[in-house]
Design an enzyme around this catalytic site. Structure first.
Site, mmCIF file in Angstrom:
data_model
loop_
_atom_site.group_PDB
_atom_site.id
_atom_site.type_symbol
_atom_site.label_atom_id
_atom_site.label_comp_id
_atom_site.label_asym_id
_atom_site.label_seq_id
_atom_site.Cartn_x
_atom_site.Cartn_y
_atom_site.Cartn_z
ATOM 1 N N LYS A 79 -42.876 2.662 0.053
ATOM 2 C CA LYS A 79 -43.305 3.585 1.092
ATOM 3 C C LYS A 79 -42.343 4.725 1.392
ATOM 4 O O LYS A 79 -42.947 5.775 2.169
ATOM 5 C CB LYS A 79 -43.775 2.793 2.327
ATOM 6 C CG LYS A 79 -42.792 2.090 3.129
ATOM 7 C CD LYS A 79 -43.157 1.428 4.445
ATOM 8 C CE LYS A 79 -41.854 0.939 5.120
ATOM 9 N NZ LYS A 79 -42.408 0.178 6.567
ATOM 10 N N ALA A 88 -38.565 7.961 -2.065
ATOM 11 C CA ALA A 88 -37.784 7.896 -3.183
ATOM 12 C C ALA A 88 -37.653 6.434 -3.476
ATOM 13 O O ALA A 88 -37.772 5.640 -2.739
ATOM 14 C CB ALA A 88 -36.224 8.443 -2.919
ATOM 15 N N THR A 116 -39.623 -6.393 0.005
ATOM 16 C CA THR A 116 -39.758 -5.370 1.064
ATOM 17 C C THR A 116 -38.417 -5.395 1.870
ATOM 18 O O THR A 116 -38.126 -4.644 2.942
ATOM 19 C CB THR A 116 -40.675 -5.583 2.067
ATOM 20 O OG1 THR A 116 -40.961 -6.919 2.543
ATOM 21 C CG2 THR A 116 -42.202 -5.392 1.497
ATOM 22 N N SER A 168 -35.024 -5.478 4.382
ATOM 23 C CA SER A 168 -34.610 -5.774 5.647
ATOM 24 C C SER A 168 -34.486 -4.669 6.439
ATOM 25 O O SER A 168 -34.503 -3.595 5.853
ATOM 26 C CB SER A 168 -33.320 -6.564 5.461
ATOM 27 O OG SER A 168 -32.240 -5.723 4.885
ATOM 28 N N ASP A 222 -33.438 -9.605 0.382
ATOM 29 C CA ASP A 222 -33.237 -9.623 1.468
ATOM 30 C C ASP A 222 -34.256 -10.317 2.366
ATOM 31 O O ASP A 222 -34.046 -10.993 3.427
ATOM 32 C CB ASP A 222 -32.940 -8.354 2.255
ATOM 33 C CG ASP A 222 -31.740 -7.641 1.878
ATOM 34 O OD1 ASP A 222 -30.824 -8.548 1.148
ATOM 35 O OD2 ASP A 222 -31.422 -6.700 2.620
ATOM 36 N N MET A 280 -27.550 -11.166 1.969
ATOM 37 C CA MET A 280 -28.187 -10.050 1.884
ATOM 38 C C MET A 280 -27.558 -8.914 1.254
ATOM 39 O O MET A 280 -26.586 -8.289 1.854
ATOM 40 C CB MET A 280 -28.551 -9.611 3.543
ATOM 41 C CG MET A 280 -29.654 -10.091 4.211
ATOM 42 S SD MET A 280 -30.110 -9.863 5.574
ATOM 43 C CE MET A 280 -31.788 -10.284 5.929
ATOM 44 N N LEU A 281 -27.526 -9.062 -0.079
ATOM 45 C CA LEU A 281 -26.479 -8.225 -1.012
ATOM 46 C C LEU A 281 -27.516 -7.663 -2.017
ATOM 47 O O LEU A 281 -28.412 -8.712 -2.808
ATOM 48 C CB LEU A 281 -25.574 -8.957 -1.468
ATOM 49 C CG LEU A 281 -24.647 -9.865 -0.590
ATOM 50 C CD1 LEU A 281 -23.424 -10.723 -1.287
ATOM 51 C CD2 LEU A 281 -23.621 -8.714 0.162
ATOM 52 N N ALA A 282 -27.140 -6.559 -2.757
ATOM 53 C CA ALA A 282 -28.036 -5.993 -3.580
ATOM 54 C C ALA A 282 -27.803 -6.807 -4.709
ATOM 55 O O ALA A 282 -28.846 -6.735 -5.556
ATOM 56 C CB ALA A 282 -27.508 -4.289 -3.711
ATOM 57 N N HIS A 315 0.107 -5.483 -18.241
ATOM 58 C CA HIS A 315 1.029 -4.889 -17.304
ATOM 59 C C HIS A 315 1.234 -3.714 -17.333
ATOM 60 O O HIS A 315 1.227 -3.100 -18.524
ATOM 61 C CB HIS A 315 2.146 -5.674 -17.636
ATOM 62 C CG HIS A 315 3.356 -5.407 -16.819
ATOM 63 N ND1 HIS A 315 3.480 -5.649 -15.422
ATOM 64 C CD2 HIS A 315 4.260 -4.555 -17.163
ATOM 65 C CE1 HIS A 315 4.870 -5.232 -15.319
ATOM 66 N NE2 HIS A 315 5.322 -4.231 -16.082
HETATM 67 P P1 FAD Z 1 -34.332 -3.141 0.090
HETATM 68 O O1 FAD Z 1 -33.396 -2.364 -0.705
HETATM 69 O O2 FAD Z 1 -34.144 -3.122 1.528
HETATM 70 O O3 FAD Z 1 -35.531 -2.512 -0.535
HETATM 71 C C1 FAD Z 1 -37.075 -2.680 0.146
HETATM 72 C C2 FAD Z 1 -37.873 -1.572 -0.024
HETATM 73 O O4 FAD Z 1 -39.134 -1.878 0.351
HETATM 74 C C3 FAD Z 1 -37.656 -0.515 0.794
HETATM 75 O O5 FAD Z 1 -37.389 0.652 -0.108
HETATM 76 C C4 FAD Z 1 -38.777 -0.225 1.751
HETATM 77 O O6 FAD Z 1 -39.045 1.260 1.943
HETATM 78 C C5 FAD Z 1 -39.667 -0.912 0.790
HETATM 79 N N1 FAD Z 1 -41.036 -1.495 1.621
HETATM 80 C C6 FAD Z 1 -40.850 -2.248 2.736
HETATM 81 N N2 FAD Z 1 -42.053 -2.533 3.283
HETATM 82 C C7 FAD Z 1 -43.072 -1.855 2.445
HETATM 83 C C8 FAD Z 1 -44.362 -1.705 2.390
HETATM 84 N N3 FAD Z 1 -45.308 -2.350 3.048
HETATM 85 N N4 FAD Z 1 -44.856 -1.025 1.086
HETATM 86 C C9 FAD Z 1 -44.183 -0.356 0.291
HETATM 87 N N5 FAD Z 1 -42.713 -0.515 0.436
HETATM 88 C C10 FAD Z 1 -42.291 -1.115 1.503
HETATM 89 N N6 FAD Z 1 -25.145 -4.759 -0.330
HETATM 90 C C11 FAD Z 1 -24.296 -5.000 -1.437
HETATM 91 O O7 FAD Z 1 -24.377 -5.807 -2.217
HETATM 92 N N7 FAD Z 1 -23.189 -3.872 -1.373
HETATM 93 C C12 FAD Z 1 -23.050 -3.098 -0.621
HETATM 94 O O8 FAD Z 1 -22.058 -2.343 -0.639
HETATM 95 C C13 FAD Z 1 -23.769 -3.072 0.478
HETATM 96 N N8 FAD Z 1 -23.601 -2.012 1.391
HETATM 97 C C14 FAD Z 1 -24.864 -1.803 2.447
HETATM 98 C C15 FAD Z 1 -24.608 -0.758 3.581
HETATM 99 C C16 FAD Z 1 -25.293 -0.682 4.353
HETATM 100 C C17 FAD Z 1 -25.035 0.417 5.355
HETATM 101 C C18 FAD Z 1 -26.635 -1.351 4.335
HETATM 102 C C19 FAD Z 1 -27.682 -1.213 5.455
HETATM 103 C C20 FAD Z 1 -26.947 -2.349 3.364
HETATM 104 C C21 FAD Z 1 -25.860 -2.538 2.340
HETATM 105 N N9 FAD Z 1 -26.098 -3.440 1.431
HETATM 106 C C22 FAD Z 1 -25.168 -3.694 0.630
HETATM 107 C C23 FAD Z 1 -27.117 -4.283 1.364
HETATM 108 C C24 FAD Z 1 -28.402 -4.087 0.565
HETATM 109 O O9 FAD Z 1 -28.540 -2.543 0.719
HETATM 110 C C25 FAD Z 1 -29.470 -4.856 0.411
HETATM 111 O O10 FAD Z 1 -29.004 -6.353 0.423
HETATM 112 C C26 FAD Z 1 -30.407 -4.733 -0.600
HETATM 113 O O11 FAD Z 1 -30.784 -3.442 -0.599
HETATM 114 C C27 FAD Z 1 -31.547 -5.598 -0.506
HETATM 115 O O12 FAD Z 1 -32.386 -5.487 -1.631
HETATM 116 P P2 FAD Z 1 -34.006 -5.521 -1.471
HETATM 117 O O13 FAD Z 1 -34.598 -5.181 -2.931
HETATM 118 O O14 FAD Z 1 -34.412 -6.860 -0.918
HETATM 119 O O15 FAD Z 1 -34.674 -4.907 -0.251
#
Ligand code: FAD
Length: 468
Positions: free
Chosen positions: A35, A38, A145, A147, A315, A321-323, A447
Site C-alpha cells: 500500500k 515503494a 503486513t 508492524s 513482525d 521484530m527484526l528484518a 591479526h
Molecule cells: P514490514 O517491513 O513492516 O512491511 C510490511 C509492509 O506491509 C509495509 O510496507 C506496509 O505498507 C504493507 N502493508 C500493511 N498493510 C497492508 C495492506 N493492507 N495492503 C498492502 N500493504 C500493506 N530490524 C532489523 O533487523 N535491524 C534494524 O536495524 C532495524 N532497524 C529498525 C529501525 C526502525 C526505525 C524501525 C521502525 C524498525 C527497525 N527494524 C530493524 C525492524 C524491521 O524494520 C522490521 O522487523 C521489519 O521491517 C519487519 O518486516 P515485515 O516484512 O514483517 O514487515
C-alpha cells in the site's frame, strides 16, 4: 475477471518481498500487494536503512568533531548540512527500494500497489490509490503486513512534537532537547543520531535497564558508554504524559522514589515498541484469528494461520521484530509451501543495536542460563587489550561468551564494542553448527583485527586467554 496467482503476498517488507522472490524462484506465479508507494516495507523505507544511513552520517560528523584531531587531522569550519544528510539518506533508501522492484521484474513477480483486504480464504481485493478496486484470486495468501509503532494513550503521537521513529528520521532541524521515551534499540539509535548532531538527549525507561532483552552486564556496558557520550538516562522512571506547548512540551514522569519529574523539551520520541499491524485487512472476512491482546497472528510451524490457505510471518507473528527474522521466515515459508524442508532456527537469530559502540548478541543471556539451571562457563575479553582496537582508538567494549560447562557447546555470545554487528556473524555460524568455545579458540583469526577479541574470549572460557 480476477487474475489468478499461485501466491498473493500482502506487504512488500523483508518478510513479504523475500517470500515472493523465493516462491517465484521455486516456480510459483506470484503477486505482491503493497500500500505504500515503494517496495521494501518498514525496513527499507522508514526503519533499518534510513536509520543506519543517519547513524553513519552522524558518526562521521562525531568522528570529525571529537576524534580527528587525535589522529593528527585538522579541520576548520566543521558544520552540519542537514538537508544534504537527509538527501543522501533518501537516495540510499531509493536505491534499495528500486532494487526490490528490479528483483520483482527479474523474478516475474507482479507488484500491485494499493491497500489489500481479504474477501475470502482465497481472494484479495486491492484498492489502488486512484480508488479503483482490483480483485486477485490466490491458491495461497501470505500476510506480511508487519508492524506499526505503539501509541501511548496518555502521550499520543501528533507528528510534530510527540513523534514516532518515522518523523524522528526526518527532523528538519536538530532538536535542542529530545526526550526519548523507551530505552530499546530504536530509541537508542535515533537518540544517538540527534545527540551526535548536537541535541541534548534524555532517555526515560520504565524498566531498571536499557535494551531489556540483552545480557544485563552487556546492556549496562552500553549504557555507560552512551552516558559518556552525553545521553542522559532516567531508569525506573514512568512517563505519565506531557503538557504540549506551541514550541515544545514538558514531559511529566515519576521515578522509583516516587518523585515527580519534569523534562522541558522540544521533541518527544515515543519508542516503546511496535505492534502487529492488520488494520483494514478484514481478517474476519476470511476467518483468520489474531490474538485479541497482542494483535499477533498465531501460526503453526509451516506459518499457516487457522485458515489453511492463509499464512503469516514477520513482525505480524510471534518472535523478535527484526528484518532478518522476517527474511528467514520468508525463505522457509516459500520452501515449505512447495513441499521443501524450510526451517528457521529461532535460537540463533542475532540482535544488534547500532549505536556506537554497537551491541550485538545471539543465543542465551547469562540471566537466562541461570534461570533455566543450565551449567555454563563464561569467557570474556576486553577490546582494551586488542591491537587493532588501539590503532582505531576504539578500546571500549567486551566480548562475553557463554558455553555449556560440560560439553563446551556455545550457548550465547554478547558483544559491546566497535563493529559488533559484523563480528557476531562468526558466533552465529558456530552456534548454527553446534560448535564449541574450543572451536572458536582453535580457529585462526587474522591479526590485527577486532575479531581477535572474540577468539580471546573463547580462550578465556577455558581460562587460557593469551592477552590476560
Ligand atoms: P514490514 O517491513 O513492516 O512491511 C510490511 C509492509 O506491509 C509495509 O510496507 C506496509 O505498507 C504493507 N502493508 C500493511 N498493510 C497492508 C495492506 N493492507 N495492503 C498492502 N500493504 C500493506 N530490524 C532489523 O533487523 N535491524 C534494524 O536495524 C532495524 N532497524 C529498525 C529501525 C526502525 C526505525 C524501525 C521502525 C524498525 C527497525 N527494524 C530493524 C525492524 C524491521 O524494520 C522490521 O522487523 C521489519 O521491517 C519487519 O518486516 P515485515 O516484512 O514483517 O514487515
Amino acid at each position: 475477471m480476477a487474475e489468478r496467482y499461485d501466491l498473493v503476498v500482502i506487504g512488500a517488507g523483508p518478510g513479504g518481498y523475500v517470500a515472493a522472490i523465493r516462491a517465484a524462484q521455486l516456480g510459483l506465479k506470484v503477486a505482491c500487494v503493497e500500500k505504500a508507494d515503494a517496495l521494501g516495507g518498514t525496513c527499507l523505507r522508514i526503519g533499518c536503512i534510513p536509520s543506519k544511513a543517519l547513524l553513519d552520517s552522524s558518526e562521521l560528523y562525531h568522528l570529525a568533531e571529537a576524534k580527528f584531531s587525535k589522529h593528527g587531522i585538522k579541520l576548520d569550519n566543521l558544520g552540519i548540512d542537514l538537508p544534504t544528510m537527509h538527501k543522501r539518506k533518501d537516495q540510499v533508501v531509493k536505491g534499495l527500494t528500486d532494487g526490490v522492484a528490479f528483483l520483482f521484474r527479474k523474478n516475474k513477480i507482479t507488484p500491485v500497489f494499493g491497500a489489500a483486504k481479504l474477501t475470502s480464504p482465497t481472494t484479495v481485493r486491492v484498492t489502488g490509490n486512484d480508488g479503483k478496486d482490483v480483485d486477485l484470486e490466490a491458491g495461497h495468501i501470505l500476510l506480511a503486513t508487519g508492524s506499526a509503532p505503539i501509541n501511548l494513550p496518555f502521550l499520543p503521537f501528533d507528528g510534530k512534537t510527540v513523534v514516532s521513529s518515522t518523523e524522528a528520521l526526518a527532523f528538519d532541524a536538530v532538536p535542542k532537547h529530545l526526550v526519548v521515551v523507551g530505552g530499546g534499540a530504536i530509541g537508542l539509535e535515533l537518540g544517538s543520531v540527534w545527540r551526535r548532531l548536537g541535541a541534548k538527549v534524555t532517555v526515560i525507561e520504565f524498566l531498571p535497564r536499557i535494551v531489556p532483552s540483552s545480557d544485563v552486564e552487556i546492556g549496562e556496558a552500553l549504557r555507560k558508554s552512551l552516558a559518556k557520550q552525553g545521553l542522559e538516562f532516567h531508569l525506573e522512571t514512568k512517563v505519565s504524559g506531557a503538557a504540549i506547548k506551541p514550541d515544545g512540551a514538558i514531559v511529566k514522569a515519576t521515578n522509583a522514589k516516587g518523585e515527580e519529574l519534569e523534562f522541558p523539551c522540544d521533541k518527544i520520541l515515543v519508542s516503546v515498541g511496535r505492534r502487529a499491524y492488520t488494520e483494514g485487512l478484514d481478517l474476519d472476512k476470511a476467518g483468520v484469528k489474531a490474538d485479541p491482546k497482542t494483535g499477533k497472528v498465531p501460526v503453526d510451524e509451516h506459518f499457516r494461520t487457522n485458515v489453511p490457505t492463509i499464512s503469516a510471518l514477520g513482525d505480524l507473528i510471534a518472535g523478535p521484530m527484526l528484518a532478518h527474522k522476517a527474511e528467514d521466515e520468508g525463505v522457509a515459508f516459500a520452501e515449505l509451501l512447495v513441499g521443501k524442508a524450510g526451517h528457521v532456527d529461532y535460537n540463533t537469530i542475532p540482535n544488534v543495536v547500532y549505536t556506537w559502540p554497537e551491541l550485538a548478541s545471539v543465543g542465551r543471556t547469562e540471566e537466562q542460563l541461570k534461570e533455566e539451571g543450565v551449567p555454563y562457563r563464561v569467557g570474556k575479553s576486553m577490546f582494551m587489550a586488542n591491537g587493532r582496537a588501539k590503532a582505531m582508538d576504539e578500546v571500549e567494549g567486551v566480548v562475553k561468551l557463554l558455553a555449556h560447562a560440560e560439553t563446551d557447546r556455545l550457548l550465547g555470545a554478547h558483544i559491546v564494542g566497535a563493529r559488533a554487528s559484523d563480528m557476531i556473524a562468526e558466533l552465529v555460524a558456530v552456534m548454527e553448527f553446534g560448535g564449541s568455545a574450543e572451536d572458536v579458540a582453535r580457529t585462526s583469526h587474522a591479526h590485527p583485527t577486532l575479531s581477535e577479541v572474540v577468539r580471546e574470549a573463547a580462550m578465556a572460557v577455558d581460562k587460557r586467554a593469551i592477552s590476560g
